[in-house]
Design an enzyme around this catalytic site. Structure first.
Site, short mmCIF file in Angstrom:
data_model
loop_
_atom_site.label_atom_id
_atom_site.label_comp_id
_atom_site.label_asym_id
_atom_site.label_seq_id
_atom_site.Cartn_x
_atom_site.Cartn_y
_atom_site.Cartn_z
CB SER A 10 -0.96 -0.20 1.40
OG SER A 10 -1.40 1.19 1.74
CG HIS A 36 -4.61 -1.68 -1.29
ND1 HIS A 36 -5.07 -3.03 -1.57
CD2 HIS A 36 -4.44 -0.86 -0.55
CE1 HIS A 36 -6.28 -2.05 -1.14
NE2 HIS A 36 -6.22 -1.05 0.35
CG ASP A 38 -4.88 2.17 1.37
OD1 ASP A 38 -4.00 1.26 1.89
OD2 ASP A 38 -5.97 2.08 1.57
CG MET A 40 -8.03 6.98 2.51
SD MET A 40 -6.97 7.41 4.86
CE MET A 40 -6.36 5.62 4.64
CG HIS A 69 -9.15 0.09 -0.16
ND1 HIS A 69 -8.66 -0.04 1.27
CD2 HIS A 69 -10.57 -0.05 0.21
CE1 HIS A 69 -9.85 0.08 2.26
NE2 HIS A 69 -10.63 -0.01 1.62
CG MET A 71 -11.02 2.89 3.06
SD MET A 71 -9.03 3.10 3.41
CE MET A 71 -8.59 3.22 2.16
CG MET A 140 -11.06 -2.82 6.22
SD MET A 140 -9.52 -2.45 5.10
CE MET A 140 -8.91 -0.84 6.15
CG PHE A 146 -4.77 7.16 10.87
CD1 PHE A 146 -6.02 7.31 10.94
CD2 PHE A 146 -4.00 8.63 9.58
CE1 PHE A 146 -6.97 8.30 11.16
CE2 PHE A 146 -4.46 9.64 10.35
CZ PHE A 146 -6.38 9.56 10.67
N GLY A 147 -2.09 4.17 7.79
CA GLY A 147 -1.68 2.55 8.16
C GLY A 147 -1.12 2.92 9.48
N GLY A 148 -0.19 1.71 9.62
CA GLY A 148 0.76 1.74 11.15
C GLY A 148 -0.43 1.54 12.21
CG ASP A 178 -6.31 -2.89 3.36
OD1 ASP A 178 -6.72 -2.17 2.95
OD2 ASP A 178 -5.08 -2.14 3.99
N GLY A 179 -4.44 -4.02 6.60
CA GLY A 179 -4.04 -3.57 7.96
C GLY A 179 -3.43 -3.81 8.52
N GLY A 180 -2.20 -3.79 9.79
CA GLY A 180 -1.19 -4.37 10.02
C GLY A 180 -0.88 -5.36 9.84
N GLY A 200 1.33 -1.97 4.06
CA GLY A 200 1.90 -0.48 4.02
C GLY A 200 3.45 -0.75 4.48
C1 DX5 Z 1 -6.95 1.72 5.76
C2 DX5 Z 1 -5.61 1.42 5.06
C3 DX5 Z 1 -4.44 0.93 6.08
C4 DX5 Z 1 -3.28 0.34 4.91
C5 DX5 Z 1 -2.49 -0.13 6.00
O1 DX5 Z 1 -6.16 2.22 7.00
O2 DX5 Z 1 -5.92 0.79 3.95
O3 DX5 Z 1 -4.53 -0.42 6.54
O4 DX5 Z 1 -3.54 0.34 3.76
O5 DX5 Z 1 -1.34 -0.15 6.51
P1 DX5 Z 1 -0.37 -0.61 7.16
O6 DX5 Z 1 0.09 -2.10 6.14
O7 DX5 Z 1 0.46 0.47 7.08
O8 DX5 Z 1 -1.36 -0.99 8.38
ZN ZN Z 2 -6.51 -0.11 1.61
#
Ligand code: DX5
Ligand code: ZN
Length: 218
Positions: A10, A36, A38, A40, A69, A71, A140, A146-148, A178-180, A200
């Site tokens: 991502s 990917h 994202d 937003m 994606h 959002m 999700m 947010f990433g991270g 997707d996420g963490g 990401g």
């Molecule tokens: C939604 C985004 C994140 C991102 C991945 O907040 O879609 O989930 O893509 O983020 P990481 O891999 O850094 O958690």
């Molecule tokens: Zn995503």
């Protein structure tokens, strides 16, 4: 039927003043085929990322599969713009109120793949009306925005449920998370039935991106 495992970095986790560089890092990593993106809107999720113009400008420099994606509260208003910009899969959420099935049909009419997505707090049953109309199901594993963030373990049973539905009903859509997602959580998602791993932070911070990719795609 399970699909070939794929990592989808991502670029939300990249440097937004140099997203093309982040794209190149992914593109030059052996085994990476997808990116990917994202999107937003600051309404459906409490953050803003980038829009169709960014995707359009990234498109010519990459042969990767653009997995977009949305959002957004009103994704149906932006389908054409992102597909004209170069999206090859467009994933929309169940949660906002708009014509979901018409939007999925429109994405396919425009010649690209479509996906349906739920947030961690959304019942997995909310996916049922869409399963025969999609090419990808995205679960999700963080609350989007947010990433991270930290991986939500409570989503693992939902992955198992969706994987079971796929087997029982003979679907072949991808199951994306997707996420963490890092090596540890990604392998747990793979064990649960996921085959497409959005990463990401874990991808872009990893010192050996090829090894990271090989571990999840192997
Ligand atoms: C939604 C985004 C994140 C991102 C991945 O907040 O879609 O989930 O893509 O983020 P990481 O891999 O850094 O958690
Ligand atoms: Zn995503």
């Amino acid at each position: 039927m399970a699909n070939r495992p794929l990592v989808a970095p991502s670029i939300l986790a990249g440097n937004h003043a140099h997203l093309a560089d982040s794209l190149s890092v992914a593109e030059s990593t052996p085994g990476i085929e997808w990116i990917h993106l994202d999107i937003m809107d600051g309404h459906f999720v409490p953050n803003l990322s980038f829009g169709p113009q960014t995707v359009k400008d990234l498109r010519p420099g990459s042969n990767l599969f653009f997995d977009v994606h949305l959002m957004l509260d009103n994704p149906h208003l932006y389908i054409e713009a992102f597909i004209e910009a170069g999206a090859q899969n467009v994933t929309i959420h169940t949660e906002p109120d708009y014509p979901h099935l018409d939007t999925l049909a429109k994405i396919r009419q425009l010649g690209v793949g479509c996906g349906i997505c739920i947030n961690p707090g959304t019942p997995v049953e909310d996916l049922k009306p869409f399963l025969e109309h999609v090419d990808l199901v995205l679960l999700m594993t963080v609350q989007p925005g947010f990433g991270g963030q930290s991986f939500r373990e409570d989503v693992l049973p939902k992955i198992e449920t969706v994987a079971r539905w796929r087997e029982e009903q003979g679907y072949s859509w991808r199951i994306e998370v997707d996420g963490g997602v890092n090596l540890e959580t990604g392998l747990r998602c793979k064990q649960a039935g996921a085959d497409t791993f959005v990463a990401g932070t874990a991808f872009f911070k990893h010192s050996d991106k090829a090894a990271f990719t090989q571990t999840l795609q192997g």
